[in-house]
Design a protein around this motif. Structure first.
Motif, short mmCIF file in Angstrom:
data_model
loop_
_atom_site.label_atom_id
_atom_site.label_comp_id
_atom_site.label_asym_id
_atom_site.label_seq_id
_atom_site.Cartn_x
_atom_site.Cartn_y
_atom_site.Cartn_z
N SER A 56 10.40 6.90 -1.21
CA SER A 56 9.31 6.55 -1.07
C SER A 56 8.25 7.81 -1.16
O SER A 56 8.57 8.52 -0.56
CB SER A 56 8.96 5.53 0.27
OG SER A 56 7.71 4.99 0.31
N ASP A 76 10.84 -2.02 -3.34
CA ASP A 76 10.52 -2.91 -2.48
C ASP A 76 11.51 -4.18 -2.53
O ASP A 76 12.98 -4.05 -2.71
CB ASP A 76 9.04 -3.35 -2.14
CG ASP A 76 8.40 -2.19 -1.69
OD1 ASP A 76 8.78 -1.33 -0.94
OD2 ASP A 76 7.22 -2.27 -2.15
N SER A 94 5.64 2.44 -2.01
CA SER A 94 6.84 1.55 -2.20
C SER A 94 8.24 2.12 -2.11
O SER A 94 8.41 3.30 -2.28
CB SER A 94 6.94 1.05 -3.68
OG SER A 94 7.23 2.13 -4.61
#
Length: 157
Positions: A56, A76, A94
């Protein structure tokens, strides 16, 4: 005017890197903070069946332009299939990973991070993993191996 001179880099002089020894994705930093920009641009190469670890980037959108190959991208709770010509846009923060779904072919992307956040340094502090003429040929046709050029000429005829 900033007074900064333009920077020219030769693809043939740019090294590839693995972030860690067990990685199956090589990255070559085409542009980044060491070149005066907060945006980083990479050539990323996934080995057949290769994948990134789940990762991320809190402050950066990440954009992948698929040059060749097929993949499955997870972000996700979502998963999407990718093929050459697709552009994948991941929102900042994300949790994502991309998996090369081919057992025989490499996956090639150009990857752009709007706010590097130290990622280019993480890459270039890694282990040198040279790029091949095949790798560079996905960016510049004239750098492709002669065998590929001959195949292309045959197909065009």
């Amino acid at each position: 005017m900033t007074g900064a001179a333009p920077i020219i880099r030769k693809l043939t002089d740019i090294p590839g890197y693995l972030i860690s020894p067990e990685d199956t994705v090589r990255l070559a930093e085409l542009a980044g903070p060491s070149h005066g920009t907060s945006t980083s641009v990479f050539l990323e190469i996934w080995e057949p069946g290769g994948a990134q670890p789940l990762n991320s980037h809190e402050d950066s959108a990440e954009i992948f332009i698929v040059l060749a190959g097929e993949a499955e991208a997870h972000s996700d709770d979502d998963a999407v299939n990718l093929v050459a010509g697709d552009v994948l846009i991941l929102a900042p923060g994300s949790e994502h990973r991309i998996i090369n779904t081919s057992a025989t072919d490499r996956l090639y992307t150009i990857t752009i991070m709007a706010n590097d956040g130290g990622f280019a340094k993480l890459v270039t502090d890694g282990i040198t993993a040279p790029l091949t003429t095949q790798d560079l040929g996905y960016l510049v046709r004239s750098l492709a191996p002669e065998a590929d050029a001959a195949t292309d000429a045959t197909v065009a005829a």
